[in-house]
Structures are given as C-alpha cells and as structure tokens.
Design a protein around this motif. Structure first.
Motif, mmCIF file in Angstrom:
data_model
loop_
_atom_site.group_PDB
_atom_site.id
_atom_site.type_symbol
_atom_site.label_atom_id
_atom_site.label_comp_id
_atom_site.label_asym_id
_atom_site.label_seq_id
_atom_site.Cartn_x
_atom_site.Cartn_y
_atom_site.Cartn_z
ATOM 1 N N LYS A 1 43.118 -9.526 47.226
ATOM 2 C CA LYS A 1 44.079 -10.299 46.415
ATOM 3 C C LYS A 1 45.425 -10.429 47.120
ATOM 4 O O LYS A 1 46.062 -11.491 47.078
ATOM 5 C CB LYS A 1 44.253 -9.633 45.049
ATOM 6 N N GLU B 1 45.025 -12.927 49.937
ATOM 7 C CA GLU B 1 44.965 -14.286 49.378
ATOM 8 C C GLU B 1 46.372 -14.771 49.000
ATOM 9 O O GLU B 1 46.734 -15.924 49.260
ATOM 10 C CB GLU B 1 44.059 -14.309 48.143
ATOM 11 N N ARG B 2 47.166 -13.884 48.403
ATOM 12 C CA ARG B 2 48.520 -14.270 47.995
ATOM 13 C C ARG B 2 49.396 -14.556 49.214
ATOM 14 O O ARG B 2 50.167 -15.522 49.221
ATOM 15 C CB ARG B 2 49.132 -13.155 47.142
ATOM 16 N N LEU C 1 41.772 -11.026 55.748
ATOM 17 C CA LEU C 1 40.805 -11.428 54.729
ATOM 18 C C LEU C 1 39.475 -11.801 55.378
ATOM 19 O O LEU C 1 38.401 -11.486 54.840
ATOM 20 C CB LEU C 1 41.354 -12.609 53.923
#
Length: 319
Positions: free
Chosen positions: A138, A141-142, A156
């Motif tokens: 997460k 992704e951010r 990632l």
C-alpha cells in the motif's frame, strides 16, 4: 546567503563547486537567521562529506533534530530516519525510532521517500518492527500514485514478482512496473530484475533471453552495474536461450565486477572459467584457487555447500 550556499555545494552553470565555502555560508544562515533549509542541507553535506569538508555524522544528526524541533521539517525527519535505520559512525541503529520518523513525515508532509523507506522496512521486518507486506504494498502504491517514485515502482515489482503474505503474485504487473522504471528513470535495478524475469521458464513458454541480454548490456554500459556484469557473464558462458557463448567477454565482465567491488560471485564464476579453461580463456589453476578461496570467504557452511553444488552442476553442463 542560503541560495549561494546551495549553488556552491552543487556547482554547475559556470559556478565552480566549493563545498567548504558552502558550509561557511550554511553556518552563517543558521546562526543569523535560524534557517531550517540550511540546517537540512548542511546536515546532508556533513553526513556524506565532500572535497574540503570532513564527514561529521553526529553534527548532521544535531542539525536534523534541530530542524525537526524548529519547524517539523519532514525532509529532516526522512534523513534522520535513514541514518537511524542503517546505523552509522557515531549513530546507533534504532529502527523503531526511524520508523516513527518515517510515519510522521508521511502523516505531516506526504513525503514520498519516507513512504518508500517505510515500505522497505515493512517488507522485510527489522528489529522491533513486524513484517507487514500488505502495508508495504500500500505504501509503494501511494508513493507511485503521489510521487511516481522509482524506488517504489521497483519495490512493488519485487513484491509482486515473488508474492507475499496477503500480496498475490502478479508477474505481468511486475514486468509492467520494471518497464516503467526503465522508461521513466533508466533504472539499473529494474533492468537487471526484468532480465531475470525474462529468462525464467516458470513464467514463459519461450523465455526472451535476447531481450534479457540487451537489458544487461545496457545496465553495464549506462550504470556500470556489477550485478548486470555477473548475470551477463553467466549468460555468455552458458549460452542461455540461444545467446552466443563468449567466455572471453564473460571473463572480462567478471574481472570488472571484481575490480569494482570485490564481488564474490564474480570471483567464483571467474575461478570456474580459469579452472576449466574455455575458448579465449586460458587455464590458470593457481589464480582459480585464489579466487575460489576469496569468493567463499565469510560464507556460512550451508551457503558454501549450495554454491559448491551449483558450480559443479554448471561445470558439468559445459562439458
């Protein structure tokens, strides 16, 4: 004062770099104006050192802490967090404190570097910090969404290519991410990791060794990347996926990797070439023995046996 210090510390645009003078100007800006930006930039300069500037990590820590106390500077939080995460001369490693600083830099300033670094901590787990790959994914992704951070893109991709607890394996997305990191930032790590994936027959009916070799050549040429040298050398020795064998070029790549950073894998692979000899590579048992000893030095017993088995298998495959 601060602006001139910044220019002198970096140089460029017909301005000769003068790090020592930059330090003086940063110190003046701090003393006269309590300039937080000067505190942070001086901290970075002292942490790394430069021509005419002796490294002073403890002073860098003081400056980062002062910038945080004065204005809650998120860049100072990030840099101090990096120091504490790794540990350094005169700085005891403290991953819990580092993690807290990264969390604060994200919360108060949406700092992309802090997102990425915290994700790496969560991805692997460290002293006092539990492993949490879902949170890591997460955060990556951010950082990608908000900052297009190349380290987040490759981080990632690593997670997705292997899969993890709560993170479903997705090799197709991982490849897309590596391609993006290469297109947007010419990232050497992405080139090397994508080359690995392109050669893996678990994912492809027909692995693309030719594209993998081109990526490794590019990482060597553009970044002098040691891992790329070792991987490409192995492809040239084995003739992986139809790539034309070239033991002499492989030996040159291994020599370069050894010269650059005493890479132990390169030592072992060159030792095998010199032990057996090959087209364009003369046998040299004495040098092979020295390289083998150096390459195995410091490895634990289990790892040493695994390497020995792999080397024997590789040698048998070449005969």
């Amino acid at each position: 004062m601060y602006d001139l210090a910044l220019v002198l510390s970096k140089g460029g645009d017909e301005v000769t770099q003068n790090s020592a003078r930059a330090v003086e100007l940063y110190e003046d800006a701090i003393k006269e104006h309590d300039d937080v930006d000067a505190m942070v930039d001086l901290g970075v300069l002292l942490e790394k050192g430069a021509e005419g500037v002796e490294r002073n990590v403890s002073r860098a820590v003081e400056l980062y802490e002062r910038a945080i106390d004065r204005s809650g500077d998120v860049s100072a939080m990030y840099y101090l967090g990096l120091l504490l995460d790794d540990g350094a001369e005169e700085v005891e490693r403290n991953v819990v404190w580092a993690t807290g600083l990264f969390e604060r830099a994200i919360r108060e300033g949406h700092h992309g570097g802090a997102m990425c670094q915290l994700a790496f901590v969560m991805m692997n787990g460290r002293e006092g910090v539990l492993r949490d790959e879902v949170r890591a994914a997460k955060l990556f992704e951010r950082a990608i969404l908000e900052h297009s951070d190349v380290h987040a893109i490759t981080g990632l991709a690593v997670l997705l290519s292997h899969g993890a607890a709560g993170v479903e394996k997705n090799v197709v997305r991982a490849i897309e991410l590596y391609e993006r990191a290469i297109d947007e930032a010419q990232d050497a790590f992405a080139m090397v990791e994508l080359a690995r994936l392109l050669q893996d027959d678990r994912y492809w009916v027909r692995p693309n060794a030719a594209r993998a070799a081109k990526l490794l050549e590019r990482a060597v040429k553009e970044h002098d990347d040691v891992e790329a040298m070792v991987q490409l050398g192995e492809m040239l020795v084995q003739g992986t996926g139809g790539v034309r064998t070239n033991a002499a070029r492989a030996a040159q790549l291994y020599e370069r990797a050894i010269e650059k950073c005493h890479d132990r894998d390169a030592m072992l692979k060159l030792a095998c070439l010199l032990r057996d000899g090959a087209d364009g590579v003369s046998r040299d048992a004495a040098r092979a023995a020295k390289l083998f000893q150096a390459g195995m030095n410091g490895r634990d017993g289990g790892e040493a046996m695994e390497i020995l088995g792999r080397l024997v298998q590789d040698a048998a495959g070449r005969r």
